[in-house]
Design a protein around this motif. Structure first.
Motif, PDB file in Angstrom:
ATOM      1  N   ASP A 214      47.857  45.260  42.678  1.00 34.86           N
ATOM      2  CA  ASP A 214      46.581  45.132  42.699  1.00 34.86           C
ATOM      3  C   ASP A 214      45.983  44.737  41.116  1.00 34.86           C
ATOM      4  N   GLU A 215      46.905  44.890  40.181  1.00 37.80           N
ATOM      5  CA  GLU A 215      46.540  44.261  38.942  1.00 37.80           C
ATOM      6  C   GLU A 215      46.780  42.632  38.970  1.00 37.80           C
ATOM      7  N   LEU A 216      47.961  42.400  39.645  1.00 39.26           N
ATOM      8  CA  LEU A 216      48.230  40.950  39.576  1.00 39.26           C
ATOM      9  C   LEU A 216      46.983  40.335  40.561  1.00 39.26           C
ATOM     10  N   ARG A 217      46.737  40.926  41.664  1.00 39.18           N
ATOM     11  CA  ARG A 217      45.582  40.421  42.319  1.00 39.18           C
ATOM     12  C   ARG A 217      44.180  40.205  41.628  1.00 39.18           C
ATOM     13  N   ALA A 218      43.983  41.248  40.944  1.00 35.71           N
ATOM     14  CA  ALA A 218      42.719  41.040  39.836  1.00 35.71           C
ATOM     15  C   ALA A 218      42.956  40.244  39.113  1.00 35.71           C
ATOM     16  N   ARG A 219      44.057  39.964  38.465  1.00 36.16           N
ATOM     17  CA  ARG A 219      44.150  38.706  37.304  1.00 36.16           C
ATOM     18  C   ARG A 219      44.202  37.368  38.065  1.00 36.16           C
ATOM     19  N   LEU A 220      44.861  37.228  39.330  1.00 41.38           N
ATOM     20  CA  LEU A 220      44.806  35.832  39.594  1.00 41.38           C
ATOM     21  C   LEU A 220      43.289  35.573  40.354  1.00 41.38           C
ATOM     22  N   GLU A 221      42.680  36.862  40.872  1.00 44.59           N
ATOM     23  CA  GLU A 221      41.168  36.487  41.221  1.00 44.59           C
ATOM     24  C   GLU A 221      40.498  35.908  40.197  1.00 44.59           C
ATOM     25  N   LYS A 222      40.352  36.757  38.901  1.00 44.24           N
ATOM     26  CA  LYS A 222      39.946  36.300  37.511  1.00 44.24           C
ATOM     27  C   LYS A 222      40.184  34.801  37.155  1.00 44.24           C
ATOM     28  N   LEU A 223      41.275  34.256  37.331  1.00 46.18           N
ATOM     29  CA  LEU A 223      41.690  32.667  37.145  1.00 46.18           C
ATOM     30  C   LEU A 223      41.086  32.051  38.125  1.00 46.18           C
ATOM     31  N   PHE A 224      41.010  32.240  39.531  1.00 47.58           N
ATOM     32  CA  PHE A 224      40.452  31.250  40.278  1.00 47.58           C
ATOM     33  C   PHE A 224      38.955  31.250  39.971  1.00 47.58           C
ATOM     34  N   LEU A 225      38.453  32.361  39.830  1.00 46.56           N
ATOM     35  CA  LEU A 225      36.829  32.429  39.528  1.00 46.56           C
ATOM     36  C   LEU A 225      36.369  31.699  38.230  1.00 46.56           C
ATOM     37  N   SER A 226      37.356  31.594  37.139  1.00 42.43           N
ATOM     38  CA  SER A 226      37.105  30.897  35.972  1.00 42.43           C
ATOM     39  C   SER A 226      37.064  29.623  36.263  1.00 42.43           C
ATOM     40  N   LEU A 227      37.650  28.947  37.304  1.00 42.55           N
ATOM     41  CA  LEU A 227      37.642  27.664  37.512  1.00 42.55           C
ATOM     42  C   LEU A 227      36.490  27.176  38.699  1.00 42.55           C
ATOM     43  N   ALA A 228      35.903  28.159  39.223  1.00 43.00           N
ATOM     44  CA  ALA A 228      34.750  27.863  40.290  1.00 43.00           C
ATOM     45  C   ALA A 228      33.827  27.604  39.660  1.00 43.00           C
TER      46      ALA A 228
END
Length: 95
Positions: free
Chosen positions: A81-95
């Motif tokens: 869950d922590e990894l998923r949250a971090r990766l989601e944040k990374l994707f959103l930072s480029l959106a």
């Protein structure tokens, strides 16, 4: 999550970043020369796309390495869950 980019991946990302760097230098020069607004915006959009593509390539490589680590049981103490949250944040930072 630390990225370990293999030579070919790293080379491609660096090429994209260098291309963007050149395009940004070109945009600055165009503005200083008083060039047409449409031309400036076109170059700026190209630089933005190059940066986005480099970012997505880095994230994709990171995802691949995370999945490989998790499948082999070598993952660190970070929960899924922590990894998923971090990766989601990374994707959103480029959106």
């Amino acid at each position: 999550m630390q990225l370990d980019l293999v030579d070919t991946d790293l080379k491609a990302v660096l090429n994209r970043l260098r291309r963007a760097q050149g395009q940004i230098s070109g945009v600055i020069r165009m503005i200083e020369e008083g060039r047409d607004c449409e031309d400036v915006i076109t170059q700026l959009a190209a630089a933005s796309r190059a940066l986005d593509r480099a970012g997505f390539a880095i994230i994709a490589t990171g995802l691949q390495q995370c999945v490989t680590s998790m499948e082999s049981g070598r993952g660190d103490s970070e929960t899924v869950d922590e990894l998923r949250a971090r990766l989601e944040k990374l994707f959103l930072s480029l959106a």
